[in-house]
Structure formats: C-alpha cells, structure tokens
Scaffold this motif. Structure first.
Motif, PDB file in Angstrom:
ATOM      1  N   ALA A 118       0.817  -1.215   0.000  1.00 50.63           N
ATOM      2  CA  ALA A 118       0.000   0.000   0.000  1.00 50.63           C
ATOM      3  C   ALA A 118       0.849   1.262   0.000  1.00 50.63           C
ATOM      4  O   ALA A 118       0.323   2.359  -0.225  1.00 50.63           O
ATOM      5  N   LEU A 119       2.143   1.131   0.232  1.00 47.39           N
ATOM      6  CA  LEU A 119       2.994   2.315   0.351  1.00 47.39           C
ATOM      7  C   LEU A 119       3.360   2.878  -1.014  1.00 47.39           C
ATOM      8  O   LEU A 119       3.867   2.168  -1.877  1.00 47.39           O
ATOM      9  N   SER A 120       3.074   4.124  -1.211  1.00 49.78           N
ATOM     10  CA  SER A 120       3.529   4.853  -2.401  1.00 49.78           C
ATOM     11  C   SER A 120       3.765   6.295  -1.986  1.00 49.78           C
ATOM     12  O   SER A 120       3.173   6.790  -1.014  1.00 49.78           O
ATOM     13  N   MET A 121       4.635   6.973  -2.712  1.00 50.24           N
ATOM     14  CA  MET A 121       4.931   8.368  -2.393  1.00 50.24           C
ATOM     15  C   MET A 121       3.683   9.226  -2.567  1.00 50.24           C
ATOM     16  O   MET A 121       3.436  10.158  -1.793  1.00 50.24           O
ATOM     17  N   ARG A 122       2.868   8.906  -3.568  1.00 48.34           N
ATOM     18  CA  ARG A 122       1.660   9.680  -3.808  1.00 48.34           C
ATOM     19  C   ARG A 122       0.664   9.519  -2.652  1.00 48.34           C
ATOM     20  O   ARG A 122       0.120  10.494  -2.138  1.00 48.34           O
ATOM     21  N   LYS A 123       0.442   8.271  -2.234  1.00 51.13           N
ATOM     22  CA  LYS A 123      -0.501   8.034  -1.142  1.00 51.13           C
ATOM     23  C   LYS A 123       0.004   8.652   0.154  1.00 51.13           C
ATOM     24  O   LYS A 123      -0.775   9.234   0.928  1.00 51.13           O
ATOM     25  N   LEU A 124       1.306   8.549   0.394  1.00 54.60           N
ATOM     26  CA  LEU A 124       1.867   9.119   1.605  1.00 54.60           C
ATOM     27  C   LEU A 124       1.738  10.638   1.596  1.00 54.60           C
ATOM     28  O   LEU A 124       1.411  11.253   2.620  1.00 54.60           O
ATOM     29  N   GLY A 125       1.975  11.243   0.438  1.00 51.66           N
ATOM     30  CA  GLY A 125       1.823  12.683   0.329  1.00 51.66           C
ATOM     31  C   GLY A 125       0.399  13.122   0.628  1.00 51.66           C
ATOM     32  O   GLY A 125       0.168  14.139   1.294  1.00 51.66           O
ATOM     33  N   THR A 126      -0.571  12.344   0.142  1.00 43.16           N
ATOM     34  CA  THR A 126      -1.979  12.666   0.409  1.00 43.16           C
ATOM     35  C   THR A 126      -2.276  12.612   1.899  1.00 43.16           C
ATOM     36  O   THR A 126      -2.963  13.487   2.434  1.00 43.16           O
ATOM     37  N   ARG A 127      -1.758  11.599   2.577  1.00 41.43           N
ATOM     38  CA  ARG A 127      -1.988  11.475   4.017  1.00 41.43           C
ATOM     39  C   ARG A 127      -1.357  12.623   4.794  1.00 41.43           C
ATOM     40  O   ARG A 127      -1.837  13.008   5.866  1.00 41.43           O
ATOM     41  N   LEU A 128      -0.277  13.158   4.268  1.00 43.40           N
ATOM     42  CA  LEU A 128       0.427  14.252   4.931  1.00 43.40           C
ATOM     43  C   LEU A 128      -0.076  15.621   4.476  1.00 43.40           C
ATOM     44  O   LEU A 128       0.399  16.648   4.977  1.00 43.40           O
ATOM     45  N   ALA A 149       0.366  16.864   1.482  1.00 42.46           N
ATOM     46  CA  ALA A 149       1.416  17.462   0.657  1.00 42.46           C
ATOM     47  C   ALA A 149       1.542  16.663  -0.631  1.00 42.46           C
ATOM     48  O   ALA A 149       1.138  15.505  -0.708  1.00 42.46           O
ATOM     49  N   GLY A 150       2.095  17.273  -1.650  1.00 43.41           N
ATOM     50  CA  GLY A 150       2.320  16.568  -2.905  1.00 43.41           C
ATOM     51  C   GLY A 150       3.531  15.667  -2.804  1.00 43.41           C
ATOM     52  O   GLY A 150       4.398  15.840  -1.942  1.00 43.41           O
ATOM     53  N   ALA A 151       3.578  14.676  -3.696  1.00 41.61           N
ATOM     54  CA  ALA A 151       4.719  13.756  -3.695  1.00 41.61           C
ATOM     55  C   ALA A 151       6.025  14.507  -3.902  1.00 41.61           C
ATOM     56  O   ALA A 151       7.077  14.117  -3.367  1.00 41.61           O
ATOM     57  N   THR A 152       5.991  15.608  -4.652  1.00 40.74           N
ATOM     58  CA  THR A 152       7.199  16.388  -4.903  1.00 40.74           C
ATOM     59  C   THR A 152       7.809  16.884  -3.600  1.00 40.74           C
ATOM     60  O   THR A 152       9.034  16.925  -3.444  1.00 40.74           O
ATOM     61  N   SER A 153       6.959  17.258  -2.645  1.00 34.94           N
ATOM     62  CA  SER A 153       7.466  17.733  -1.361  1.00 34.94           C
ATOM     63  C   SER A 153       8.230  16.636  -0.630  1.00 34.94           C
ATOM     64  O   SER A 153       9.216  16.906   0.065  1.00 34.94           O
ATOM     65  N   LEU A 154       7.767  15.384  -0.784  1.00 30.90           N
ATOM     66  CA  LEU A 154       8.438  14.271  -0.117  1.00 30.90           C
ATOM     67  C   LEU A 154       9.822  14.034  -0.709  1.00 30.90           C
ATOM     68  O   LEU A 154      10.763  13.675   0.007  1.00 30.90           O
ATOM     69  N   TYR A 155       9.955  14.248  -2.025  1.00 32.08           N
ATOM     70  CA  TYR A 155      11.230  13.984  -2.687  1.00 32.08           C
ATOM     71  C   TYR A 155      12.316  14.963  -2.263  1.00 32.08           C
ATOM     72  O   TYR A 155      13.488  14.754  -2.573  1.00 32.08           O
ATOM     73  N   ARG A 156      11.950  16.021  -1.588  1.00 29.01           N
ATOM     74  CA  ARG A 156      12.963  16.918  -1.040  1.00 29.01           C
ATOM     75  C   ARG A 156      13.686  16.287   0.147  1.00 29.01           C
ATOM     76  O   ARG A 156      14.754  16.740   0.542  1.00 29.01           O
ATOM     77  N   HIS A 157      13.091  15.256   0.723  1.00 23.68           N
ATOM     78  CA  HIS A 157      13.640  14.618   1.913  1.00 23.68           C
ATOM     79  C   HIS A 157      14.118  13.196   1.648  1.00 23.68           C
ATOM     80  O   HIS A 157      15.065  12.737   2.282  1.00 23.68           O
ATOM     81  N   VAL A 158      13.432  12.463   0.791  1.00 26.14           N
ATOM     82  CA  VAL A 158      13.820  11.100   0.433  1.00 26.14           C
ATOM     83  C   VAL A 158      13.780  10.972  -1.086  1.00 26.14           C
ATOM     84  O   VAL A 158      12.877  11.494  -1.738  1.00 26.14           O
ATOM     85  N   ALA A 159      14.768  10.275  -1.642  1.00 28.41           N
ATOM     86  CA  ALA A 159      14.892  10.220  -3.094  1.00 28.41           C
ATOM     87  C   ALA A 159      13.863   9.304  -3.740  1.00 28.41           C
ATOM     88  O   ALA A 159      13.454   9.529  -4.877  1.00 28.41           O
ATOM     89  N   ASN A 160      13.441   8.270  -3.031  1.00 28.68           N
ATOM     90  CA  ASN A 160      12.528   7.293  -3.624  1.00 28.68           C
ATOM     91  C   ASN A 160      11.926   6.423  -2.523  1.00 28.68           C
ATOM     92  O   ASN A 160      12.247   6.570  -1.332  1.00 28.68           O
ATOM     93  N   LYS A 161      11.097   5.487  -2.921  1.00 31.13           N
ATOM     94  CA  LYS A 161      10.415   4.606  -1.971  1.00 31.13           C
ATOM     95  C   LYS A 161      11.397   3.715  -1.220  1.00 31.13           C
ATOM     96  O   LYS A 161      11.215   3.445  -0.017  1.00 31.13           O
ATOM     97  N   ASP A 162      12.444   3.246  -1.899  1.00 26.29           N
ATOM     98  CA  ASP A 162      13.421   2.381  -1.226  1.00 26.29           C
ATOM     99  C   ASP A 162      14.091   3.108  -0.067  1.00 26.29           C
ATOM    100  O   ASP A 162      14.314   2.526   0.999  1.00 26.29           O
TER     101      ASP A 162
END
Length: 257
Positions: A59-69, A71-84
């Motif tokens: 169930a883990l994806s950057m898009r879903k995590l961004g929605t829960r937070l 924020a957009g997935a782009t915001s997450l990529y400022r902190h982590v490069a990818n799902k791994d």
C-alpha cells in the motif's frame, strides 16, 4: 593526426576508467540541506510507518503518503529520493524500538541476550510487513539505530569473554535465529490479517483439514493431537524460546570453554 596501427586503421584512444557507481542508499548520500519547514523527514517516516503497519508494504507509495500528509509527492522527494530510501528509514526507525541491555556484568550475559532476542522478535511482530523486505534492504544496517543494536550485541558477547571476531559471529548467529523465526511468524501474521480472523479462529478453521492430511503420518498426527486445545500464540512463544535456549546453550560452551 591520430596514430594508426600497421593495418592502416586508426588506433582507438584508450578508454578512461569509469568511476565506481555510488551504492543507492539513504545512508550513503549527504542529507539535503533544502528542508521544507512545514514537513520534516521525521514526519514523513512516522506517517510511512503508520501506513505500513495498517495497510502493508504493497500500500505504500509516495503519492498516497503525500496525500496522508496533506502534501504533494514532490514535497516528499525533497527529503527522500525514492520509496526504497523511505523503507530504509522506516526500518531503522523500527530498530530504534529494540532494547539492548547495557549491563556491565559479564555474569548476566545470557539473561541480557534473551532480553535482546525477545525485544527483537517482539519488534518484528509489531511490524509484520518488515518480513517481506528485510532481506532485500542490506544497506538498512547502516542506519544509526541498526548500528546501536550491532554495537550493543558486540559489547554483550565481548563482556561475556569472547574475542572480538567471535563476538561478532555469536551476535550474527543469535540475530539470524531470531530474524528467521520472526520473519516466518510475521509472514503468518500477515496472512491472518488478510483473512480477518483471529489466530485462534484461523487455527480452528485449518485444523480439521490438517489433521485429516496427517492421518497417514503418525508423528505428524501425534503432534497435531498434542496441540489440540492449546493457545496458538503461547505455542509460538514456547517454540521460539526452545530454539533460543538451544542457540544460547551452544554459545555458552564457547564462553565457558
């Protein structure tokens, strides 16, 4: 003019050696200094853990995590490069839950080892999704909490009297046993979670078929009969402790040798 070989062909210029490729891991690259004040890496990891524990690894994806937070997935990529990388961070966060006794008394090494082993198993069973990724995430062992665990285990067996090299082997043996047992249990608990049944309900549902299949195999048949009516969770605890005691029995022969 480029040099030519005797056959009249131009000689190829020697190729310059390629630089080694960096190992892809959150622990092998510098942390970005471009932090977004409204969203920290700790917040991202904490929410990822909530998602993983509730819905599982698929169930883990950057898009879903961004929605829960929010924020957009782009915001997450400022902190982590990818799902791994996100999974590496989540695994190390889990390692932070494992208790490593710091007792200076060499006489308590076995009790300390039992405490650490039980804490490691309990931590893995609280986060059963980890069973599906732990073997694939080798670089996860470079995280600060994983290093703390490794250091604590080495200190435990060094205090017990083993030389450094053998203390490392002893710690690896103990962790391998616990991880192997807990990984199997965690996979089983994942199946239970998907079934919607409790562990006792699942056992009651499967037992008649299992006993029928074992009818022609006397040792298996007797084993199933002996487990009838027992609490399956208590049986798992007993089986784990049996194996742990035998591993420690073996290590004790080296420590008291």
């Amino acid at each position: 003019m480029p040099p030519q070989n005797p056959a009249g062909h131009r000689a190829e210029a020697p190729k310059s050696p390629q630089p080694p490729q960096p190992i892809p891991s959150v622990w092998t690259r510098p942390r970005s200094g471009r932090e977004q004040p409204a969203l920290s890496r700790d917040q991202i990891v904490a929410e990822a853990l909530h998602l993983l524990d509730s819905d599982g690894i698929d169930a883990l994806s950057m898009r879903k995590l961004g929605t829960r937070l929010g924020a957009g997935a782009t915001s997450l990529y400022r902190h982590v490069a990818n799902k791994d990388e996100l999974i590496e961070l989540a695994i190390d966060e889990i390692y932070g839950e494992i208790e490593v006794p710091g007792s200076p008394d060499s006489a308590t090494w076995r009790a300390d080892a039992v405490h650490c082993a039980q804490s490691l198993r309990g931590t893995m069973l609280r986060h059963p999704w980890i069973a599906s990724v732990l073997g694939e995430m080798g670089m996860s062992y470079l995280g600060p909490n994983a290093m703390r665990l490794a250091e604590g285990m080495l200190a435990l067996f060094t205090r017990a009297g083993l030389p450094t090299t053998e203390a490392d082997q002893a710690a690896s043996t103990l962790v391998a046993y616990v991880t192997g047992m807990a990984t199997t249990e965690a996979a089983y608990l994942n199946v239970l979670a998907r079934s919607g049944r409790t562990e006792q309900e699942w056992v009651n549902h499967v037992r008649p078929t299992a006993e029928q299949a074992a009818e022609a195999y006397p040792h298996l048949r007797d084993g199933y009969a002996e487990q009838r009516g027992k609490d399956p969770r208590a049986s798992r605890d007993t089986n784990f402790q049996y194996g742990l005691d035998r591993v420690l029995d073996g290590l004790e022969t080296r420590i008291t040798h």
